[in-house]
Design an enzyme around this catalytic site. Sequence first.
Site, PDB file in Angstrom:
ATOM      1  N   LYS A  73       7.026  36.289  27.806  1.00 14.20           N
ATOM      2  CA  LYS A  73       8.008  36.761  28.778  1.00 14.20           C
ATOM      3  C   LYS A  73       7.302  37.546  29.881  1.00 14.20           C
ATOM      4  O   LYS A  73       6.823  38.648  29.654  1.00 14.20           O
ATOM      5  CB  LYS A  73       9.064  37.668  28.141  1.00 14.20           C
ATOM      6  CG  LYS A  73      10.219  37.990  29.126  1.00 14.20           C
ATOM      7  CD  LYS A  73      11.053  39.159  28.686  1.00 14.20           C
ATOM      8  CE  LYS A  73      10.835  40.399  29.491  1.00 14.20           C
ATOM      9  NZ  LYS A  73      10.920  40.277  30.954  1.00 14.20           N
ATOM     10  N   GLU A  90       0.224  48.490  24.289  1.00 11.25           N
ATOM     11  CA  GLU A  90      -0.590  49.189  25.287  1.00 11.25           C
ATOM     12  C   GLU A  90       0.388  49.730  26.305  1.00 11.25           C
ATOM     13  O   GLU A  90       1.054  48.974  27.014  1.00 11.25           O
ATOM     14  CB  GLU A  90      -1.606  48.243  25.930  1.00 11.25           C
ATOM     15  CG  GLU A  90      -2.652  48.973  26.759  1.00 11.25           C
ATOM     16  CD  GLU A  90      -2.304  49.070  28.227  1.00 11.25           C
ATOM     17  OE1 GLU A  90      -1.852  50.166  28.659  1.00 11.25           O
ATOM     18  OE2 GLU A  90      -2.458  48.072  28.929  1.00 11.25           O
ATOM     19  N   CYS A 131      -1.599  51.743  34.669  1.00 15.97           N
ATOM     20  CA  CYS A 131      -1.394  52.708  33.587  1.00 15.97           C
ATOM     21  C   CYS A 131      -2.637  53.535  33.297  1.00 15.97           C
ATOM     22  O   CYS A 131      -2.530  54.604  32.700  1.00 15.97           O
ATOM     23  CB  CYS A 131      -0.897  52.012  32.322  1.00 15.97           C
ATOM     24  SG  CYS A 131      -1.884  50.586  31.825  1.00 15.97           S
ATOM     25  N   GLU A 139       3.863  60.196  33.871  1.00 15.34           N
ATOM     26  CA  GLU A 139       3.256  59.068  34.580  1.00 15.34           C
ATOM     27  C   GLU A 139       4.055  58.757  35.841  1.00 15.34           C
ATOM     28  O   GLU A 139       5.254  58.490  35.783  1.00 15.34           O
ATOM     29  CB  GLU A 139       3.208  57.841  33.670  1.00 15.34           C
ATOM     30  CG  GLU A 139       2.474  56.679  34.283  1.00 15.34           C
ATOM     31  CD  GLU A 139       2.306  55.520  33.323  1.00 15.34           C
ATOM     32  OE1 GLU A 139       1.252  54.883  33.340  1.00 15.34           O
ATOM     33  OE2 GLU A 139       3.257  55.236  32.556  1.00 15.34           O
TER      34      GLU A 139
END
Length: 502
Positions: free
Chosen positions: A192, A268, A303, A401
């Site tokens: 996906k 992750e 990230c 973040e």
Amino acid sequence: MNAPLTVAQLHDAAARITLPRRAFIDGTFCDASDGGTFANLNPGTGEPLGGVAHCTQADVDRAVAAARRSFADGGWSRAAPEHRKGVLLKLAALVREHAEELSLMECLDSGKTITDCRNEVGHEVPNFFQWYAELIDKSFGKVAPTGENALALIVKEPIGVVGLVLPWNFPLLMAAWKLAPALAAGCSVVLKPAEQTPLTALRLAELAAEAGIPAGVLNVLPGLGETTGQAIGRHNDVDAVSFTGSTEVGAMFLRYAADSNMKTIGLEMGGKSPLIVLDDAVLDDDLIGNIVMAACWNGGQNCSANMRQIVHRSRKDEFLERVGARLKSLVVGDPLDPATEIGAMITSEHRDRVLGYVAKGKQEGARIVMGGGARDDLPGFFLDPALFDGVTPEMTIAREEIFGPVLGVISADSTEEALRIASKSEFGLHATLFTRDINRAVSLARRIPAGTVSINRFTEGDIKTPFGGYKKSGSLARDNGTEALDQYLQTKTIWLDIGAAE
């Protein structure tokens, strides 16, 4: 050598590309079962690229059934290693052959710069398929030590049907990170892509079929996370899921596994990666370039971005001056212009989220040195990179973040203080440190709780080195390196009793 295309020629070439819009299930393109679609936007212009099939539970069921059938029939899962190797090498060659088409498609779909797209699609993506292809016939099992009356074999087998759920920031590269080792292991795949960037994964499926991947072994299902992604995560006939994305959604996949068949989950996830500049670091052009890239590569939509920059107080003023000058020189603009260094944010909502963090930083007392505003003079979803001084470890912009080009500077008076600040985080994906003292560098690298620590250069390593995080940045699973295969293999012991020789 042909002259480089002009910006106008690149726009013309991009406009002539046929964009894939349908799901790829069991070797053929098809509409979603209910005919549903979702809008696909160009972040660089804000204009629609068209509707893309929105796959439902029924589509996931069909794709998983095709994957299970293809896995059970053994045409791929039990094929000779040399066969799988040859097919993946052909896929690598096809990606190289179509690199410009895929790069333009990725640029339109993601808002990434064409320079980054060409580097990733033309070089890194095919290299992943080639590297894992070459690894297939070089992975060996073991023979355990036993007495003469037994033979114990330890073998690795493909885990079965795997779901690969991708992020939007490196669409085709993340597909290669996961797909290449999964196929090399012999698994069948339901992939996906992120709903924001579905196009290159769909085109890759077509190239994979051309390379010789059997029907059902690779299925690509565009759709939303809360529908298509959740259906994959909860499916009782999916044996493992590898996910890259936010920590919040990663936690959802753990719950999906617990609520279904306890499938293996490889994660992750997010980061708040520190960059440490010690008192002996040389603030030359190379270091400054690395500093800025660490925070602003891919528009900060990365990230492992080092946005939390911890600088020895004796070096801070010079650091701010030089980094500020480099940030001001960055070209923000048209992703299809090779001169552009920072492209678009992925959506208007994400751009506004980043702007919200900039406002929060000011509100909590950090000093904005430069940038941080929306680029209303440009179409699409752009903003100027921001530089903050006076950031403290407790501030929101130092803890959460941001996923945008926002660089925050935290002062430290000693190496130990820098280490404490760097280590005090919920995340542990990546860190960078700059020092001329190799002993100090290695000592600190060992003490920083992060999956990757780079010294005197911002890098995530390369295809040979495993990538993943500590704490809320990931699970024990790793992408890249030989370790990536572990997500897609399971271990079996075969014990044979042997009678005495006559």
